[in-house]
Design a protein around this motif. Structure first.
Motif, short mmCIF file in Angstrom:
data_model
loop_
_atom_site.label_atom_id
_atom_site.label_comp_id
_atom_site.label_asym_id
_atom_site.label_seq_id
_atom_site.Cartn_x
_atom_site.Cartn_y
_atom_site.Cartn_z
N THR A 26 -3.89 1.83 -3.23
CA THR A 26 -3.66 3.22 -3.19
C THR A 26 -5.07 3.90 -3.26
O THR A 26 -5.96 3.08 -3.30
CB THR A 26 -2.59 3.89 -3.96
N VAL A 37 0.74 -1.18 0.10
CA VAL A 37 -0.08 0.09 0.01
C VAL A 37 0.93 1.38 0.17
O VAL A 37 1.80 1.30 0.67
CB VAL A 37 -1.06 0.05 1.18
N ILE A 38 0.61 2.47 -0.88
CA ILE A 38 1.05 3.53 -0.56
C ILE A 38 -0.10 4.52 -0.62
O ILE A 38 -0.82 4.40 -1.33
CB ILE A 38 2.30 3.94 -1.56
N LEU A 39 -0.06 5.50 0.28
CA LEU A 39 -1.04 6.55 0.61
C LEU A 39 -0.35 8.08 0.63
O LEU A 39 1.16 8.02 0.50
CB LEU A 39 -1.82 6.41 1.77
#
Lengths: 251, 305
Positions: free
Chosen positions: A199, A109-111
């Motif tokens: 994302t 995950v990347i936020l």
């Protein structure tokens, strides 16, 4: 006949005198009026609002979970407890849905750090907390990225030096912000492999300069709002316990 | 025959009364002042309720029910009032997430807003979401530089509107911000963004020359000024690049101006630019006084801010 002529003359006179009466802008005054609590609450307005407010408060005040501390995104250098919590929640809430729809495993995950819109205060976590952290309607999208794009993502994280929330990835940078080590789920990045990264739909379209998403192998919208993922997770967990760890560090 | 005679006499009598009326004005030249009051908000962002007492920044400020009593007291004092909003009505509290803007529009209708322009966040539920709430809005949406012809909003948003108050014509046109990078295409769909300066020139020509307006107001969501991008189109740059606009009411940048800015247009004439922060914590008020006393008006317009 006489009357008719008189009438025409009078009408003409009317028009000319109307034209003569010209109003010109002579003065302008401007000011700011604060809306303070010394003003009366108009009951006619308040009674329109009340049913909407009551319905809302019923939901907003529902206690979902408990926070033993206050968590802020400014607490931590390259990873924060609140950011780690958010990335972990998105992973946890997305992996099953994604797997059942595509048969692929979610890798990470990347936020964005700016997307954490509020602190989590010590005490009860309510629906309102979820709305404060995430007031926007953004949804989760899983993006298929080749290993070299994961490399670009790591470069991005090192270059922008911000505690963007991540999960599944590990990154260490030195004092000059050069990458020392990076990995996906404990393994070196395979440039030829396809990774699946969750994302939010704002970032996929290049929000916060995350241009590495543009060159992707496919997008899988989960039709699942970030805020709803938070709410669903808080409902499951009695007490949250996020910590700052070593997923993104400077050495 | 007798009846015809009677009608003719009564016509004569009526016209004589009219003559008397005009005679008084044109020959005795009784000086008279007309006052037009403009009230305005911007970036209210679904802040229906006042901020709570524990709020770190805006404690106990704002709230629609308080704004209502303030506006009502001003209307009693100056009947020729127009109430305007410069966009971003939507998004910012769960009222929007829950009800999609219905309550915002219902309350603005009850406050008797006359017109609003469209901010980028008013697209947050898409053009369809905005369209769905229009039945709750009894005021007009105006935008001269968003072309909605290939969307559901076609014919529901007008480039400008002319209001008549006390015999004076007030022309108001709307301007929106560039959508790229701010609004997802999935939301704005086929909405086309047109050049704000070009559209302003077209609007002022129409409002000044064709509609013969006494006052021209631009309702803008372009933003006040961009310090790091000084050449980007903004209210201050729009004021400089155009003519015949008397007042620009702005939004988007949540700029809190303690008093309106007096800018100069491309003919060197004064243009007022105002913006009152955000979240309904302030109301802007601009009063325009018109005079028929030639001695007075020969001295030009005085601006008191």
């Amino acid at each position: 006949m006489k009357f008719k002529i008189l009438l025409i003359v009078l009408i003409l006179l009317c028009f000319t005198s109307c034209k003569d009466e010209k109003f010109t802008l002579s003065k302008i005054e401007g000011k700011l009026i604060p809306v303070t609590d010394s003003l009366e609450i108009d009951p006619a307005f308040d009674s329109i609002i009340k049913p909407y407010r009551d319905r809302l408060n019923e939901d907003m005040n529902t206690v979902l979970s408990y926070a033993p501390e206050t968590y802020s995104k400014s607490n931590g250098a390259f990873n924060t407890a609140i950011g780690n919590l958010m990335a972990d929640i998105i992973f946890e809430q997305s992996k099953g849905v994604f797997k059942s729809r595509t048969n692929f495993e979610l890798d990470g995950v990347i936020l964005n750090h700016g997307g954490i819109r509020s602190i989590i205060s010590k005490g009860d976590i309510t629906t309102k907390t979820a709305f404060e952290i995430m007031p926007f309607e953004n949804s989760i999208v899983v993006v298929a990225l080749k290993g070299r794009q994961i490399d670009s993502m790591m470069q991005y994280l090192a270059r922008f030096k911000r505690a963007h929330p991540i999960q599944g990835f590990k990154l260490s940078i030195d004092q000059e912000y050069n990458i020392v080590a990076s990995s996906v789920n404990g393994k070196a990045i395979d440039t030829a492999k396809t990774y699946y990264v969750a994302t939010n739909d704002y970032l996929v379209t290049g929000g916060d300069n995350m241009r590495f998403f543009a060159d992707n192998e496919g997008e899988y919208p989960l039709d699942y709002k970030i805020r709803n993922a938070l709410i669903d997770y808080f409902k499951k967990v009695d007490t949250i316990n996020p910590i700052i760890d070593d997923r993104f560090i400077q050495i | 025959m007798k009846r015809r005679h009677f009608i003719q006499q009564s016509v004569a009598a009526t016209t004589l009364v009219t003559l008397g009326g005009f005679g008084l004005q044109s020959f005795n030249a009784a000086p008279r002042v007309k006052q037009i009051t403009i009230l305005h908000t911007n970036d209210v962002h679904s802040h229906i309720d006042a901020f709570g007492p524990e709020d770190g920044r805006n404690a106990n400020q704002g709230g629609v029910a308080r704004r209502a009593s303030l506006i009502e007291s001003i209307r009693k004092e100056t009947p020729n009032t127009l109430l305007l909003d410069a966009g971003d009505i939507f998004q910012g509290t769960p009222y929007f997430n829950y009800y999609g803007g219905e309550l915002e529009f219902r309350l603005m209708s009850k406050l008797k807003y006359d017109a609003a322009t469209i901010g980028n966040h008013d697209f947050d539920n898409g053009v369809d979401g905005l369209y769905a709430q229009l039945p709750h809005a009894k005021f007009d949406f105006i935008s001269a530089n968003y072309d909605f012809k290939n969307t559901v909003l076609d014919t529901h948003v007008k480039p400008y509107k002319v209001f008549k108050k006390d015999g004076l014509k007030i022309g108001i046109f709307g301007l929106g911000i560039a959508l790229d990078g701010l609004v997802d295409r999935k939301m704005s769909k086929e909405t086309e963004y047109l050049d704000p300066i070009e559209m302003s020139q077209e609007m002022t020509r129409r409002l000044k020359t064709e509609e013969q307006c006494d006052l021209i107001i631009c309702l803008s969501h372009l933003g006040y000024h961009y310090k790091n991008l000084p050449d980007r189109i903004s209210d201050l740059n729009l004021a400089k690049a155009t003519k015949d606009i008397d007042l620009i009411i702005g939004g988007h940048t949540h700029t809190f101006l303690p008093k309106p800015t007096v800018a100069q247009n491309k003919e060197g004439k004064n243009v007022l630019v105002n913006q009152v922060g955000c979240y309904g914590i302030n109301l802007g008020r601009i009063d325009f006084y018109f005079d028929n006393d030639k001695n007075k008006t020969a001295n030009g317009t005085s601006i008191i801010v």
